[in-house]
Design a protein around this motif. Structure first.
Motif: not given
Ligand SMILES: Nc1nc2c(ncn2[C@@H]2O[C@H](COP(=O)(O)OP(=O)(O)OP(=O)(O)O)[C@@H](O)[C@H]2O)c(=O)[nH]1
Ligand SMILES: [Mg+2]
Length: 674
Positions: A149-155, A120-126, A221-226, A183-188
């Motif tokens: 679906x609700x939690x992960x926000x992806x199919x 998920x951190x890679x922000x690639x469609x998943x 993504x920058x966050x993944x690198x971090x 839309x890559x909104x990582x669910x916090x």
């Protein structure tokens, strides 16, 4: 936050929309089953981790789209502990992938979601494919798909890959995802690492994205690198310094890491993974429904598991399993083989009623071509098919890792751990895929030793030679003797390599997946795939060689070759001179030694028993067992290691076969004299 931009509107030369999908997930979750279902290809499937060792590509057309699918080796994380992880990670973030289907074993969420969180951190469609739902439901559990679906926000798609349930939905979801954008909104609430770490990640994130053209320069993504910088991931450290031109020192990575480690009193990798596991724990509680009672009743799989890994019964079962394979294979093989031989005899008498016996063309085509074909079916194929079937059942049920566990201690003496038992058992089927499978070994040293040992395992072809000659004409007790000698040779080679190769054996680390009733469709399909290899690759060679042999024989050309080899065959091994040429053919495929020998005997109007004495049958089979890996195996060994090593192994095996063959021959001679 930015997203990996799926390459929408990609199209091929036919003008079709193209979607490139990577199947990623833990080992043994069913990626290859999904891949095979969709592409019609035949990746190895079985209930033990690490079967897919190389990225495999396939494609299909569906709803007007052209899908390129890539089956990746199983990985546990996106760290860089193993080569597979590095290779898979680099591939997933490459331009070639539009979206990932993350295959998750629904019965093992805790471990599988660890990788999901990193993906998920890679922000690639998943798309999340929760596979093996049938097993989960059998355990009276289910997943709350809407909640996921609700939690992960992806199919999210529930899948039962072995029955094809949900596999096409995956593609439908893929089309929607590409059409509608992602839309890559990582669910916090799913991916947060806790306040302290998040603060540091934000700081690093800012610094990374502040460099010009960050998006063009970094596929990550920058966050993944971090996160990876904090984790001290060597590849990413190098990447940030050399590709992004940042100084790690001025980014204060070391300092942040130390702060966190002091605060938690643990090393950074443990801190980060425990945050992830903590999240997984909370998520699993929300999505798993119908928790069974705490006191789950032991089921049959548990009992079998207990028995097959028991310190005494485990070995008894191992021996029974091996015996079972032979009894099953040879009962069926002998019955069918006998039937086919009789049919051939009847046909032959019919043919010679119609044509004169000295007609050259009839001799070449019927004795050579048809004789080779029928001999290969009655002497080899009828044994190979039931044998492959039993190996597939062992693979798909999950017995192999248990055998590996039981044999671990013994294998350590040979410089490898128990996993080699898996490749060795597979080697009984065919050495070629088994040697390729040696990649599951952790170190190069273990891989090399495993390959050497596996290449000495008598494969199905060798087994038919041994059973067809010694088993049929001399006695089963001698087959046992040959096996003991063969395994003695394996032991000696293992000891020598263990002593001479620098380095030490690592410990066995292997997941044991629960036993499963083997799926008959998987078994039949895999058996067919393996047998097909024999039918379409070996049979034509056998027919052609049958014809060639007949011609060589009719025109008396065999003699010079046999003459050159005679010091070895005749003097040293005590075999008839004529066997020289068959041993040479055997390098192509081992079963040829017997098939061609039988053909030759028939041509000169003898039976095999008139051509070879029982002692000679034993020596001949023994040499065939050991003398060299077949041609295809040599090529695989060279590919997996080097040509030098492949040649070394071949020479060692030739030396060993001649040494042991000679000793056996001279022992027989002494026995006859006294
Ligand atoms: N009951 C059941 N078994 C399944 C299902 N999907 C896969 N399997 C079994 O799970 C095992 C592993 O399947 P594979 O497709 O080989 O797994 P993989 O993920 O490719 O594994 P590696 O290549 O080792 O990483 C096999 O024994 C399959 O028959 C499913 O939906 N239900
Ligand atoms: Mg696989």
């Amino acid at each position: 936050m930015s997203c990996h931009d799926p390459k929408r509107n990609k199209s091929n030369e036919k003008g079709e929309n193209v979607i490139n999908i990577a199947l990623a997930g833990n080992p043994n979750v069913g990626k290859s089953v999904i891949f095979n279902q969709l592409t019609g290809l035949s990746q190895t499937i079985g209930n033990w981790p690490g079967k897919t060792v190389e990225r495999m590509e396939g494609y299909l057309e569906f709803l007007g789209y052209h899908f390129n699918l890539v089956d990746l080796p199983g990985i546990y994380s996106l760290s860089t502990f193993t080569l597979e992880e590095i290779v898979s990670r680099e591939y997933i973030v490459s331009e070639e992938v539009d979206l990932i289907i993350n295959v998750i074993d629904a019965t093992n969420l805790e471990r599988n979601l660890f990788l999901t969180f990193q993906l998920l951190e890679l922000k690639i469609p998943i798309i999340l494919a929760f596979n093996q739902m049938d097993i989960l439901r059998k355990r009276n559990r289910d997943l709350d798909i809407i909640k996921i679906k609700e939690l992960f926000k992806c199919p999210v798609v529930p899948v039962v890959a072995v029955h094809g349930v949900g596999v096409h939905e995956l593609l439908e979801e893929a089309i929607l995802l590409i059409k509608n954008g992602y839309v890559c909104n990582l669910p916090p609430e799913v991916t947060s690492y806790g306040r302290e770490i998040e603060n540091i990640l934000n700081l690093l994130n800012k610094e990374l994205t502040s460099i010009s053209n960050f998006k063009e320069k970094s596929p990550y993504p920058a966050r993944f690198l971090a996160i990876k910088l904090l984790e001290n991931d060597e590849e990413i450290l190098k990447f940030v310094e050399s590709n992004l031109g940042l100084s790690l020192e001025s980014m204060k990575i070391e300092q942040y890491r130390k702060e966190l480690e002091d605060l938690h009193g643990e090393d950074i990798n443990t801190i980060i993974s425990s945050e992830i596991y903590n999240n997984i724990f909370h998520i699993t509680e929300k999505i798993l429904i119908n928790e069974p009672n705490e006191m789950r009743r032991k089921n049959l799989a548990d009992v079998i598991d207990h028995l097959t890994t028991h310190s005494i019964w485990g070995y008894v079962i191992l021996i029974l399993v091996l015996l079972g394979i032979y009894i099953f294979t040879f009962t069926i093989g002998d019955f069918l083989g006998g039937l086919i031989d009789e049919i051939y005899l009847v046909w032959t008498s019919q043919v010679y009623l119609r044509f004169p016996a000295d007609n050259l063309l009839v001799q070449i085509l019927w004795n050579g071509g048809m004789g080779g074909f029928m001999g290969a079916i009655s002497g080899v194929l009828v044994y190979v098919i039931p044998f492959f079937m039993t190996i597939e059942i062992l693979q798909d049920s999950g017995y192999l890792p248990r055998a590996a566990f039981m044999m671990d201690k013994i294998m350590h003496a040979l410089g490898v751990h128990g996993k080699t038992v898996i490749t060795m058992v597979l080697g009984f089927g065919c050495n070629v895929p088994a040697c390729a499978g040696c990649r599951i070994m952790e170190t190069q040293r273990e891989k090399k030793i495993s390959i050497a040992l596996t290449s000495l395992i008598p494969c199905a072809a060798v087994m038919t030679v041994v059973m067809g000659l010694v088993g049929r004409y001399v006695g089963l007790e001698w087959v046992l003797v040959l096996f003991i000698i063969n395994f003695g040779a394996i032991y000696i080679v293992g000891r020598i390599l263990n002593k001479t190769m620098p380095g030490e054996c690592t410990e066995l680390i292997m997941e044991m997946h629960a036993y499963r009733a083997p799926n008959y469709k998987v078994i039949l399909k895999q058996t067919w795939i393996r047998s097909k290899e024999f039918i379409f690759r070996a049979l034509p060679i056998i027919i052609i060689l049958g014809v060639v042999l007949e011609v060589l024989f009719l025109f008396n050309i065999l003699e010079p070759v046999n003459f050159i080899l005679s010091p070895i065959t005749s003097f040293w091994l005590g075999l008839p001179v004529v066997t020289g040429i068959f041993l040479i053919y055997g390098i192509l495929r081992k079963e040829l030694t017997l098939v061609l020998l039988a053909l030759f005997a028939e041509n000169i109007g003898l039976t095999i028993t008139q051509l070879l004495t029982p002692f000679q049958m034993i020596t001949f089979s023994l040499v065939t067992m050991l003398y060299i890996p077949c041609f295809a195996t040599i090529i695989i060994i060279a590919r997996e290691t080097s040509w030098k090593y492949a040649i070394q192994i071949s020479l060692i095996e030739i030396g060993l076969a001649l040494l042991i063959g000679g000793i056996v021959n001279f022992s027989f001679m002494l026995l006859t004299i006294f």
